[in-house]
Design an enzyme around this catalytic site. Structure first.
Site, PDB file in Angstrom:
ATOM      1  N   CYS A 172      -5.290   2.368  13.577  1.00 20.90           N
ATOM      2  CA  CYS A 172      -5.128   1.607  14.788  1.00 20.90           C
ATOM      3  C   CYS A 172      -3.819   1.782  15.223  1.00 20.90           C
ATOM      4  O   CYS A 172      -3.295   1.393  16.269  1.00 20.90           O
ATOM      5  CB  CYS A 172      -5.636   0.132  14.782  1.00 20.90           C
ATOM      6  SG  CYS A 172      -4.794  -0.894  13.666  1.00 20.90           S
TER       7      CYS A 172
ATOM      8  N   PRO B  23       0.911  -1.014   0.031  1.00 20.78           N
ATOM      9  CA  PRO B  23      -0.029  -0.089  -0.143  1.00 20.78           C
ATOM     10  C   PRO B  23       0.839   1.506   0.004  1.00 20.78           C
ATOM     11  O   PRO B  23       2.272   1.046  -0.011  1.00 20.78           O
ATOM     12  CB  PRO B  23      -0.792   0.006   1.269  1.00 20.78           C
ATOM     13  CG  PRO B  23       0.035  -0.913   2.369  1.00 20.78           C
ATOM     14  CD  PRO B  23       0.851  -1.703   1.260  1.00 20.78           C
TER      15      PRO B  23
ATOM     16  N   SER C  41       4.227   2.345   2.346  1.00 14.76           N
ATOM     17  CA  SER C  41       5.024   1.312   3.088  1.00 14.76           C
ATOM     18  C   SER C  41       6.321   1.215   2.807  1.00 14.76           C
ATOM     19  O   SER C  41       7.113   0.258   3.163  1.00 14.76           O
ATOM     20  CB  SER C  41       4.246  -0.099   2.471  1.00 14.76           C
ATOM     21  OG  SER C  41       4.211  -0.176   0.939  1.00 14.76           O
TER      22      SER C  41
ATOM     23  N   ASP D 137      -6.203   8.186  -9.351  1.00 13.31           N
ATOM     24  CA  ASP D 137      -6.319   9.637  -8.861  1.00 13.31           C
ATOM     25  C   ASP D 137      -5.142   9.546  -8.025  1.00 13.31           C
ATOM     26  O   ASP D 137      -4.987   9.316  -6.660  1.00 13.31           O
ATOM     27  CB  ASP D 137      -7.466   9.582  -8.022  1.00 13.31           C
ATOM     28  CG  ASP D 137      -7.835  11.077  -7.384  1.00 13.31           C
ATOM     29  OD1 ASP D 137      -7.035  11.965  -8.121  1.00 13.31           O
ATOM     30  OD2 ASP D 137      -8.485  11.272  -6.531  1.00 13.31           O
TER      31      ASP D 137
ATOM     32  N   ASP E 231       9.463   2.551 -11.414  1.00  8.58           N
ATOM     33  CA  ASP E 231       8.366   2.980 -10.026  1.00  8.58           C
ATOM     34  C   ASP E 231       7.152   3.279 -10.463  1.00  8.58           C
ATOM     35  O   ASP E 231       6.933   3.647 -11.589  1.00  8.58           O
ATOM     36  CB  ASP E 231       9.176   4.409  -9.575  1.00  8.58           C
ATOM     37  CG  ASP E 231       8.324   4.642  -7.975  1.00  8.58           C
ATOM     38  OD1 ASP E 231       8.142   3.714  -7.286  1.00  8.58           O
ATOM     39  OD2 ASP E 231       8.219   5.712  -7.710  1.00  8.58           O
ATOM     40  N   GLU E 232       6.289   3.289  -9.481  1.00  2.00           N
ATOM     41  CA  GLU E 232       4.764   3.395  -9.770  1.00  2.00           C
ATOM     42  C   GLU E 232       4.125   2.459 -10.984  1.00  2.00           C
ATOM     43  O   GLU E 232       3.568   3.116 -11.972  1.00  2.00           O
ATOM     44  CB  GLU E 232       4.480   4.907  -9.918  1.00  2.00           C
ATOM     45  CG  GLU E 232       4.934   5.469  -8.632  1.00  2.00           C
ATOM     46  CD  GLU E 232       4.125   5.370  -7.569  1.00  2.00           C
ATOM     47  OE1 GLU E 232       3.140   4.618  -7.317  1.00  2.00           O
ATOM     48  OE2 GLU E 232       4.359   6.085  -6.347  1.00  2.00           O
TER      49      GLU E 232
END
Length: 197
Positions: free
Chosen positions: A144, A12, A15, A163, A84-85
């Site tokens: 959390c 995600p 990270s 997005d 990347d990405e």
């Protein structure tokens, strides 16, 4: 000729995927080996011509719209390619990467595996099947505080599934907090709809 290898870093947002990718760049840089880094031109959050991590580590990169542009930029003496990405790059990236590996070039990629709607990103998913190594990263859950964050959650309701954004739009959460946030969002939407009628 020895084949190259494909290392995929997924997880995600927040990270440390890009940071890990850049740590591999440093290994090749310190070893004085030629390499090139690429990023999708659509991702200009921090810089148009650098891959930049959230902690501001950076490396010069070539922005691309189509995977085939990689071949036009390579000079033929590279030992590694870093991308990347990858979730923002078309599925044709697979053919380019397999070609590079056949030529003995190591390829390192990082990207989101899941969208904020908890759907897989096709390019990332396809490349996971071909990878020699998949590094699955986790984030600290924004809700959390546990080191169990595996999903990016969108905090504002605008834009589509693709997005681009950072902390202005997204947080990383664990599965349980993702469920809670979605349930809370649905309740709020229902209340707002009831107010309209």
């Amino acid at each position: 000729m020895k084949s190259g290898r494909l290392v995929l870093i997924v997880g995600p947002m927040y990270s440390g995927k890009t940071s890990e990718l850049l740590s591999y760049v440093e290994i090749y840089h310190l070893g004085k080996k030629n390499y090139k880094a690429f990023k999708p031109s659509i991702d200009n959050r921090y810089d148009e011509t650098f891959i930049v991590s959230h902690n501001n580590t950076r490396v010069k990169a070539y922005p691309i719209k189509e995977p085939k542009e990689i071949f036009k930029i390579l000079e033929g003496n590279e030992k590694a390619v870093f991308i990347d990405e990858i979730q923002f790059i078309s599925e044709e990236l697979k053919d380019i990467i397999l070609n590079l590996i056949d030529k003995g070039i190591d390829v390192f990629c990082s990207g989101l595996d899941l969208s904020f709607k908890n759907n897989i990103f096709p390019t990332t998913s396809i490349l996971m099947g071909y990878a020699d190594e998949v590094i699955k990263k986790k984030a600290v859950c924004h809700e959390c505080g546990e080191y169990t964050g595996t999903i990016s959650y969108k905090t504002i309701e605008n834009g589509g599934e693709i997005d681009i954004g950072g902390f202005d739009k997204y947080i990383a959460v664990c599965r349980d907090c993702y469920k809670k946030l979605n349930e809370k969002q649905k309740k709020e939407q229902k209340i707002n709809m009831n107010k309209l009628f």
